[in-house]
Scaffold this motif. Structure first.
Motif, short mmCIF file in Angstrom:
data_model
loop_
_atom_site.label_atom_id
_atom_site.label_comp_id
_atom_site.label_asym_id
_atom_site.label_seq_id
_atom_site.Cartn_x
_atom_site.Cartn_y
_atom_site.Cartn_z
N ASN A 1 55.11 55.85 40.61
CA ASN A 1 56.50 55.64 40.17
C ASN A 1 56.80 54.18 39.86
O ASN A 1 57.96 53.79 39.73
N SER A 2 55.76 53.36 39.72
CA SER A 2 55.96 51.95 39.35
C SER A 2 56.41 51.85 37.90
O SER A 2 56.24 52.79 37.11
N ASN A 3 56.96 50.70 37.53
CA ASN A 3 57.28 50.47 36.13
C ASN A 3 56.32 49.43 35.55
O ASN A 3 55.50 48.85 36.28
N ILE A 4 56.41 49.21 34.25
CA ILE A 4 55.47 48.30 33.58
C ILE A 4 55.58 46.89 34.15
O ILE A 4 54.56 46.20 34.34
N GLY A 5 56.79 46.44 34.46
CA GLY A 5 56.96 45.10 35.02
C GLY A 5 56.22 44.92 36.33
O GLY A 5 55.62 43.87 36.57
N GLU A 6 56.22 45.94 37.16
CA GLU A 6 55.50 45.87 38.44
C GLU A 6 54.00 45.82 38.23
O GLU A 6 53.27 45.13 38.95
N VAL A 7 53.51 46.55 37.21
CA VAL A 7 52.08 46.50 36.90
C VAL A 7 51.70 45.12 36.38
O VAL A 7 50.67 44.56 36.77
N VAL A 8 52.53 44.56 35.50
CA VAL A 8 52.26 43.23 34.96
C VAL A 8 52.19 42.19 36.08
O VAL A 8 51.27 41.36 36.13
N LYS A 9 53.13 42.23 37.02
CA LYS A 9 53.10 41.30 38.15
C LYS A 9 51.82 41.47 38.96
O LYS A 9 51.22 40.49 39.41
N ASN A 10 51.39 42.72 39.14
CA ASN A 10 50.18 42.98 39.91
C ASN A 10 48.95 42.47 39.18
O ASN A 10 48.06 41.84 39.78
N LEU A 11 48.89 42.72 37.86
CA LEU A 11 47.75 42.24 37.08
C LEU A 11 47.64 40.72 37.14
O LEU A 11 46.55 40.16 37.26
N ASP A 12 48.79 40.05 37.06
CA ASP A 12 48.79 38.58 37.11
C ASP A 12 48.42 38.07 38.50
O ASP A 12 47.70 37.08 38.64
N LYS A 13 48.89 38.75 39.53
CA LYS A 13 48.64 38.30 40.91
C LYS A 13 47.20 38.55 41.34
O LYS A 13 46.53 37.67 41.89
N VAL A 14 46.70 39.76 41.10
CA VAL A 14 45.37 40.12 41.58
C VAL A 14 44.27 39.63 40.64
O VAL A 14 43.16 39.33 41.07
N ALA A 15 44.60 39.56 39.34
CA ALA A 15 43.72 38.97 38.32
C ALA A 15 42.36 39.66 38.19
O ALA A 15 41.33 39.00 38.08
N ILE A 16 42.35 41.01 38.21
CA ILE A 16 41.11 41.73 37.95
C ILE A 16 41.26 42.67 36.75
O ILE A 16 40.41 43.52 36.51
N LYS A 17 42.36 42.51 36.01
CA LYS A 17 42.59 43.19 34.73
C LYS A 17 42.71 44.71 34.82
O LYS A 17 42.52 45.41 33.84
N ILE A 18 43.00 45.22 36.01
CA ILE A 18 43.19 46.65 36.17
C ILE A 18 44.08 46.92 37.39
O ILE A 18 44.05 46.15 38.36
N ALA A 19 44.90 47.97 37.28
CA ALA A 19 45.67 48.44 38.43
C ALA A 19 45.20 49.84 38.77
O ALA A 19 44.92 50.65 37.89
N LEU A 20 45.05 50.10 40.06
CA LEU A 20 44.62 51.41 40.54
C LEU A 20 45.85 52.17 41.00
O LEU A 20 46.62 51.69 41.83
N ILE A 21 46.04 53.36 40.46
CA ILE A 21 47.22 54.15 40.79
C ILE A 21 46.83 55.23 41.80
O ILE A 21 45.89 56.00 41.57
N ALA A 22 47.53 55.25 42.92
CA ALA A 22 47.23 56.21 43.99
C ALA A 22 48.52 56.83 44.51
O ALA A 22 49.57 56.18 44.55
N SER A 23 48.43 58.09 44.91
CA SER A 23 49.59 58.80 45.43
C SER A 23 49.96 58.28 46.81
O SER A 23 49.20 57.51 47.43
#
Length: 351
Positions: free
Chosen positions: A14-36
């Motif tokens: 249920n994240s939004n694009i802005g939350e994914v962008v922040k995560n990509l910038d913070k973790v810096a591995i160019k991917i977000a893993l989505i889990a229930s």
């Protein structure tokens, strides 16, 4: 695997694009893993997925449901390093989640950890000739690219970041106090790279200095302003440029501006609608480009030319010009407040 950093890349569906962008910038591995919520693997969202979404008109508040790749390439925990490396090369991917038979995330294989960064033969041109008048008094007796941030000239930060991605050949376009830049960087041997110079007799704009290059490169060029501090991956920009068969690619930033007033729509003197404090969204030029070598012949030597003008020329000639939407941290160091922000950013990154 990159230690346990993959755990920081897990986000709920249920994240939004802005939350994914922040995560990509913070973790810096160019991917977000989505889990229930129960910890079951749902899918992935890559850095490229975000760029494509922004190009389609989605914004930072948009939900990610339609972006999730629910059938990504995954491997079980018992697959060895060599096999994973071959899989990445064959499938042209840089991350492979490790998923067990219960559909739980056990880790993440990263190309950066499995292979050394390839050397790139591409030339990087850095525009370093500006006077930096908006940064006075810092630039009164020091060229803007030599202004120090976190103990080093901002130009050195740009070169060192590019070197991490395999770039080794740099051309610096200099004008204002250019001798100081030459004295500091020399031929690049101190930084274990090759540095050449383009001497602008008069300011030639953000593209005009390219007309002074006295050879035709065999591969696309990266061109960047010398006052842009960013975490962009220059190699990814080049790969995007090649993938889309572009003649010129401009890195752009998504910019939102909130109008502080209520807007009244009219037809003549008739009121036809109201919009309370609307948000305007647009792309802005990030000052970083990928160009085919053929672009250089479109420039008249020693004539002033800015990048937007060059892009218009390329487009009017029937060649392809595209944008590369970037979400990485980016700062154009134009005024003293920007310098302070850049200082804080790089200080934080070094800790």
């Amino acid at each position: 695997m990159m230690n346990e950093i993959w755990r920081d890349a897990i986000l709920p569906p249920n994240s939004n694009i802005g939350e994914v962008v922040k995560n990509l910038d913070k973790v810096a591995i160019k991917i977000a893993l989505i889990a229930s919520e129960s910890g079951l693997f749902v899918g992935t969202i890559s850095d490229g997925d975000i760029r494509r979404a922004l190009l389609k008109g989605l914004n930072l508040e948009s939900p990610i449901d339609s972006l999730i790749n629910r059938s990504p390439f995954v491997v079980p925990p018992n697959v060895g390093r060599d096999m994973v490396t071959r899989m990445m090369m064959l499938n042209k991917i840089q991350q492979i989640p490790i998923i067990n038979d219960k559909h739980q995330i056990m880790g993440l294989h990263l190309w950066d950890n499995l292979a050394t960064q390839p050397k790139r033969s591409n030339v990087m041109v850095i525009m370093a000739g500006g006077k930096g008048t908006r940064l006075y008094p810092y630039t009164q007796e020091c060229p803007k690219p030599l202004v120090r941030i976190a103990g080093k000239p901002m130009l050195e930060h740009i070169i060192e970041r590019a070197k991490l991605e395999g770039f080794n050949h740099f051309i610096l376009a200099v004008h204002h106090l250019g001798h100081m830049i030459k004295d500091y960087f020399g031929d690049g041997s101190r930084l274990q790279c090759e540095i050449e110079y383009l001497d602008e007799k008069e300011p030639l704009g953000t593209a005009g200095a390219l007309s002074l290059i006295n050879f035709l490169p065999s591969t696309p060029l990266i061109v960047t302003n010398g006052d842009v501090i960013t975490d962009i991956r220059y190699g990814d920009l080049l790969d995007f440029h090649a993938l889309h068969n572009a003649t010129a690619t401009m890195a752009v930033r998504f910019h939102e501006w909130a109008n502080p007033f209520g807007v009244v729509s009219t037809n003549g003197i008739e009121i036809i609608g109201f919009e309370e404090k609307p948000v305007n969204r647009s792309y802005i030029n990030a000052g970083i480009y990928a160009l085919q070598p053929s672009v250089l012949v479109k420039l008249m030597q020693n004539q002033h030319c800015d990048m937007p003008t060059l892009f218009e020329k390329i487009r009017s000639d029937g060649d392809r010009t595209i944008v590369y939407p970037m979400h990485e941290p980016w700062l154009d160091v134009g005024i003293p407040d920007d310098l302070i922000r850049a200082q804080k950013k790089l200080d934080k990154a070094s800790k």
